[in-house]
Design an enzyme around this catalytic site. Sequence first.
Site, mmCIF file in Angstrom:
data_model
loop_
_atom_site.group_PDB
_atom_site.id
_atom_site.type_symbol
_atom_site.label_atom_id
_atom_site.label_comp_id
_atom_site.label_asym_id
_atom_site.label_seq_id
_atom_site.Cartn_x
_atom_site.Cartn_y
_atom_site.Cartn_z
ATOM 1 N N ASP A 182 0.833 -1.465 -0.023
ATOM 2 C CA ASP A 182 -0.170 0.376 0.094
ATOM 3 C C ASP A 182 0.821 1.094 0.032
ATOM 4 O O ASP A 182 1.828 1.249 0.286
ATOM 5 C CB ASP A 182 -0.716 -0.352 1.049
ATOM 6 C CG ASP A 182 -1.652 0.532 1.216
ATOM 7 O OD1 ASP A 182 -2.021 1.345 0.489
ATOM 8 O OD2 ASP A 182 -2.959 1.104 2.352
ATOM 9 N N ASN A 196 -9.045 -4.139 -6.727
ATOM 10 C CA ASN A 196 -8.065 -3.601 -6.587
ATOM 11 C C ASN A 196 -8.504 -2.917 -8.742
ATOM 12 O O ASN A 196 -7.379 -2.572 -9.661
ATOM 13 C CB ASN A 196 -6.481 -4.100 -6.494
ATOM 14 C CG ASN A 196 -5.898 -3.396 -5.567
ATOM 15 O OD1 ASN A 196 -5.183 -3.948 -4.917
ATOM 16 N ND2 ASN A 196 -6.308 -2.447 -5.127
HETATM 17 C C1 IPE Z 1 -0.323 -0.370 -3.497
HETATM 18 O O1 IPE Z 1 -0.536 1.133 -3.794
HETATM 19 C C2 IPE Z 1 -0.330 -1.028 -4.393
HETATM 20 C C3 IPE Z 1 -1.905 -2.225 -4.974
HETATM 21 C C4 IPE Z 1 -2.629 -2.751 -4.223
HETATM 22 C C5 IPE Z 1 -1.807 -2.357 -6.536
HETATM 23 P P1 IPE Z 1 -1.423 2.346 -3.834
HETATM 24 O O2 IPE Z 1 -2.150 2.543 -5.319
HETATM 25 O O3 IPE Z 1 -2.612 1.167 -3.064
HETATM 26 O O4 IPE Z 1 -0.715 3.199 -3.476
HETATM 27 P P2 IPE Z 1 -1.458 4.503 -2.682
HETATM 28 O O5 IPE Z 1 -2.232 4.185 -1.164
HETATM 29 O O6 IPE Z 1 -2.924 4.893 -3.543
HETATM 30 O O7 IPE Z 1 -0.460 5.103 -1.807
HETATM 31 MG MG MG Z 2 -3.958 2.100 -1.280
#
Ligand code: IPE
Ligand code: MG
Length: 183
Positions: free
Chosen positions: A22, A70
């Site tokens: 994350d 996601n």
């Molecule tokens: C993690 O980073 C990647 C995945 C869960 C695919 P994020 O994409 O959630 O990054 P933030 O939370 O928006 O900064």
């Molecule tokens: Mg995130």
Amino acid sequence: MINEVKRIIKETNLQHIAFIMDGNGRWAKKRGLSRHFGHKAGCERIYEIIIHLRDLEVPYFSLYAFSTENWNRPKSELKFLFTYLKTFFKRHIKDLIRDEIRVVVSGDYTKLPQDTVMVIDDAITATKHLSKFCFNICLNYGGKQELVRASKLIAIAYKNNELNLDELDINTFNNYYNIAIIM
Ligand code: IPE
Ligand code: MG
């Protein structure tokens, strides 16, 4: 500090550490970069984490990398993310074998793009005999899907007279759930 961590791991007989990937996007934004650089940087740190945990003698590592939710991300972001995951496996397959790391996947990763699935399959196959450390990457994972799969297993067991409903409690449910999460 590191000795303290090692002591706690030994004393608690810690077997499994899980990370949720994350903050990739925020990390990149803070540096004035676009989100995909954050995903790139995140994927480039995975091997380092594996080696640290293996050296700390924690035998299992789960990395929650991509959830069913996601998929709602923009297509271009997904494309980058899957490409970086593919690069990770391609780049490290030899290291995984050398360092005796077994790769397993939780979640239905077969729904990812075919080229990414192929390198993941290669990594699973090439490392399935290894046992020093287990790297479980969670891809297209989702709690609700796991519950549905566990429920189906329970229904099958009931139908086959392998399970008496009066015996179904948290512990027996857990037995099916543990199978469902790796299906
Ligand atoms: C993690 O980073 C990647 C995945 C869960 C695919 P994020 O994409 O959630 O990054 P933030 O939370 O928006 O900064
Ligand atoms: Mg995130």
